[in-house]
Design a protein around this motif. Sequence first.
Motif, PDB file in Angstrom:
ATOM      1  N   MET A 187       0.838  -1.186   0.000  1.00 16.86           N
ATOM      2  CA  MET A 187       0.000   0.000   0.000  1.00 16.86           C
ATOM      3  C   MET A 187       0.880   1.246   0.000  1.00 16.86           C
ATOM      4  SD  MET A 187      -2.971  -0.689   2.707  1.00 16.86           S
ATOM      5  CE  MET A 187      -4.030  -2.064   2.604  1.00 16.86           C
ATOM      6  N   SER A 188       0.472   2.226  -0.736  1.00 19.90           N
ATOM      7  CA  SER A 188       1.297   3.423  -0.861  1.00 19.90           C
ATOM      8  C   SER A 188       1.369   4.213   0.448  1.00 19.90           C
ATOM      9  CB  SER A 188       0.794   4.309  -2.001  1.00 19.90           C
ATOM     10  OG  SER A 188      -0.553   4.656  -1.810  1.00 19.90           O
ATOM     11  N   TRP A 189       0.317   4.179   1.276  1.00 22.29           N
ATOM     12  CA  TRP A 189       0.397   4.910   2.541  1.00 22.29           C
ATOM     13  C   TRP A 189       1.440   4.282   3.463  1.00 22.29           C
ATOM     14  CZ3 TRP A 189      -0.433   3.074   7.441  1.00 22.29           C
ATOM     15  CH2 TRP A 189      -1.080   1.842   7.565  1.00 22.29           C
ATOM     16  N   GLN A 190       1.621   2.953   3.394  1.00 20.89           N
ATOM     17  CA  GLN A 190       2.657   2.284   4.176  1.00 20.89           C
ATOM     18  C   GLN A 190       4.040   2.752   3.722  1.00 20.89           C
ATOM     19  OE1 GLN A 190       3.099  -0.070   6.616  1.00 20.89           O
ATOM     20  NE2 GLN A 190       0.952  -0.412   7.100  1.00 20.89           N
ATOM     21  N   GLU A 191       4.236   2.814   2.410  1.00 22.11           N
ATOM     22  CA  GLU A 191       5.530   3.237   1.873  1.00 22.11           C
ATOM     23  C   GLU A 191       5.815   4.704   2.168  1.00 22.11           C
ATOM     24  OE1 GLU A 191       5.785   2.123  -2.232  1.00 22.11           O
ATOM     25  OE2 GLU A 191       5.304   0.033  -1.772  1.00 22.11           O
ATOM     26  N   ALA A 192       4.793   5.529   2.169  1.00 24.68           N
ATOM     27  CA  ALA A 192       4.979   6.956   2.427  1.00 24.68           C
ATOM     28  C   ALA A 192       5.099   7.267   3.911  1.00 24.68           C
ATOM     29  CB  ALA A 192       3.810   7.748   1.841  1.00 24.68           C
ATOM     30  N   GLY A 193       4.568   6.406   4.761  1.00 22.73           N
ATOM     31  CA  GLY A 193       4.557   6.684   6.192  1.00 22.73           C
ATOM     32  C   GLY A 193       5.405   5.725   6.988  1.00 22.73           C
ATOM     33  N   PRO A 194       4.778   4.672   7.544  1.00 22.62           N
ATOM     34  CA  PRO A 194       5.486   3.795   8.481  1.00 22.62           C
ATOM     35  C   PRO A 194       6.754   3.147   7.930  1.00 22.62           C
ATOM     36  CG  PRO A 194       3.132   3.337   8.508  1.00 22.62           C
ATOM     37  CD  PRO A 194       3.368   4.316   7.404  1.00 22.62           C
ATOM     38  N   LEU A 195       6.721   2.664   6.705  1.00 22.74           N
ATOM     39  CA  LEU A 195       7.919   2.008   6.162  1.00 22.74           C
ATOM     40  C   LEU A 195       9.048   2.999   5.901  1.00 22.74           C
ATOM     41  CD1 LEU A 195       6.270  -0.577   3.736  1.00 22.74           C
ATOM     42  CD2 LEU A 195       7.195  -0.969   6.035  1.00 22.74           C
ATOM     43  N   ARG A 196       8.697   4.202   5.460  1.00 29.97           N
ATOM     44  CA  ARG A 196       9.706   5.223   5.229  1.00 29.97           C
ATOM     45  C   ARG A 196      10.350   5.638   6.557  1.00 29.97           C
ATOM     46  NH1 ARG A 196      10.182  10.450   5.792  1.00 29.97           N
ATOM     47  NH2 ARG A 196       7.989  10.763   6.241  1.00 29.97           N
TER      48      ARG A 196
END
Length: 81
Positions: free
Chosen positions: A1-10
């Motif tokens: 999910m893009s929100w994961q990549e933009a938030g928690p994973l980043r």
Amino acid sequence: MSWQEAGPLRVRKEIADHLRRIADAGHLVIADADLAAVHLVQLVAGDATTRTYHGAIPLSPEETRRLADAGVRAFLHGYAA
């Protein structure tokens, strides 16, 4: 999910990068910086997240600091050089 990549994973990647640099300087012993980042986040935020039901019930600033400080102490105890 893009929100994961933009938030928690980043954020986890950024924390891992910082921890790797601290370990490279000899201040921590870290074999897996990505896993250490997960440990740090869980130790610092996990109890507060649970106690507040994911932010639904506020904690006082003093309690938030106390829980975060305890998490940092536990992390440093486990990863100290």
